[in-house]
Design an enzyme around this catalytic site. Structure first.
Site, short mmCIF file in Angstrom:
data_model
loop_
_atom_site.label_atom_id
_atom_site.label_comp_id
_atom_site.label_asym_id
_atom_site.label_seq_id
_atom_site.Cartn_x
_atom_site.Cartn_y
_atom_site.Cartn_z
N HIS A 60 0.84 -1.20 0.00
CA HIS A 60 0.00 0.00 0.00
C HIS A 60 0.87 1.25 0.00
O HIS A 60 0.91 2.00 0.97
CB HIS A 60 -0.97 -0.01 1.18
CG HIS A 60 -2.00 -1.07 1.03
ND1 HIS A 60 -2.98 -1.00 0.08
CD2 HIS A 60 -2.16 -2.25 1.65
CE1 HIS A 60 -3.72 -2.09 0.14
NE2 HIS A 60 -3.25 -2.88 1.09
N CYS A 117 4.00 -14.29 2.50
CA CYS A 117 4.94 -14.31 3.63
C CYS A 117 4.97 -15.73 4.22
O CYS A 117 3.91 -16.33 4.43
CB CYS A 117 4.49 -13.31 4.69
SG CYS A 117 5.52 -13.38 6.15
N GLU A 147 -5.84 -11.09 3.88
CA GLU A 147 -5.09 -12.19 4.52
C GLU A 147 -6.06 -13.19 5.15
O GLU A 147 -5.89 -14.41 5.02
CB GLU A 147 -4.13 -11.64 5.59
CG GLU A 147 -3.34 -12.74 6.29
CD GLU A 147 -2.69 -12.29 7.59
OE1 GLU A 147 -2.13 -11.19 7.64
OE2 GLU A 147 -2.75 -13.07 8.55
FE1 F3S Z 1 5.16 -8.89 7.69
FE2 F3S Z 1 4.91 -11.45 7.32
FE3 F3S Z 1 4.73 -10.46 9.71
S1 F3S Z 1 4.15 -9.87 6.00
S2 F3S Z 1 3.87 -8.44 9.44
S3 F3S Z 1 6.56 -10.49 8.45
S4 F3S Z 1 3.46 -12.04 8.85
#
Ligand code: F3S
Length: 300
Positions: A60, A117, A147
């Site tokens: 974003h 992630c 998510e």
């Molecule tokens: Fe970032 Fe992954 Fe944590 S995107 S906020 S490191 S879950």
């Protein structure tokens, strides 16, 4: 003037990894085109064949998205837009997607580059395995967040989403049933704990997997610590970024000279002239180059 930049300022690990993934794809296309030109390999020289898409904006941050667009990356904003794509590479951002979308991209013969992630990926795996083992899934998080929608889409059993303590109180499921509880990675830990306590008293056979990522907590704790020892604090991030607003509030509590800026041009150096210690932090969607520009300006 001594300037301290928070180590946790800016992108978290997952976002950094996702953004880097897109730039790597851009670079590999460039090399491939170069190679094709030199070898007169016209067939794969078409932009259409190796176009890069991201499913949703990778981050974003308008500047980053605009830069990616300049480099030929197109953002797909919906399933309909994805369905219109016939060739190319689709990059999944750090939030991840549901299994249906994942499978759809592969079945269409598109190349899928998964920048989900790893912490989110782990939740997908837990939800899939536990739902196959006969557990119903309870996700604690905001059901509108991509998510959470993605996590839900990996469950093969009954799945529920709750976001508040009131919803936890009202939650009902067949007594004695097996229930696996997970959380949105950015959920508030204290609130999660309270909600789990409420659910825990309802008599289910319950497994709780704390899937909250501590990147946000760490960033906030470090910002508070730096702000408390600074004469002025600079918080960098988009106006609409809720995690940057939260950082600003935390810093303001510790240091009354806290300034919220979006980019270098917003910085008023005159206000820092009498300061000896200045701290800098930034929200999760602030690119490193903006943080470095601000740092360089302060050190000038
Ligand atoms: Fe970032 Fe992954 Fe944590 S995107 S906020 S490191 S879950």
């Amino acid at each position: 003037m001594k300037v301290t930049v928070a180590k946790s300022a800016g992108f978290c690990f997952g976002v950094k990894r996702a953004v880097e993934t897109v730039y790597k794809e851009i670079e590999s296309r460039r090399e491939q085109r170069e190679f094709n030109r030199e070898n007169k390999n016209e067939k794969f020289n078409s932009e259409e064949w190796d176009h890069i898409y991201t499913y949703g904006p990778i981050i974003h941050n308008e500047q980053v998205v605009a830069d990616l667009e300049k480099n030929g990356v197109t953002v797909l904003n919906s399933m309909e837009e994805l369905q219109a794509v016939e060739h190319g590479t689709v990059i999944i951002r750090s939030h991840g997607v549901d299994q249906k979308t994942n499978d759809y991209i592969r079945e269409q013969g598109l190349k899928l580059v998964d920048a989900t992630c790893p912490f989110v990926k782990k939740i997908h795996k837990t939800v899939m395995e536990k739902s196959r083992d006969g557990y119903a899934i309870l996700i604690i998080g905001n059901e509108k967040h991509p998510e959470v929608q993605g996590i839900k889409g990996w469950s093969e059993s009954d799945t529920f989403i709750i976001n508040t303590e009131e919803e936890a109180q009202k939650f009902e499921y067949d007594k004695g049933k097996k229930l696996c509880v997970v959380a949105q990675t950015t959920f508030n830990y204290k609130k999660f704990d309270k909600m789990v306590e409420i659910i825990g008293k309802k008599g289910y056979d319950i497994i709780v997997v704390n899937t909250i990522c501590n990147a946000t907590n760490k960033r906030q704790a470090e910002a508070r610590q730096i702000a408390s020892g600074s004469d002025a604090m600079i918080v960098i991030g988009g106006r609409s970024s809720s995690n940057t607003q939260k950082l600003y509030e935390i810093c303001k509590e510790e240091c009354k000279n806290t300034y919220y800026i979006q980019k270098l041009e917003d910085l008023d150096l005159k206000k820092l002239q009498t300061c000896r210690n200045v701290g800098i932090t930034a929200g999760a969607s602030t690119p490193n180059n903006i943080i470095e520009e601000v740092l360089a300006e302060c050190q000038n």
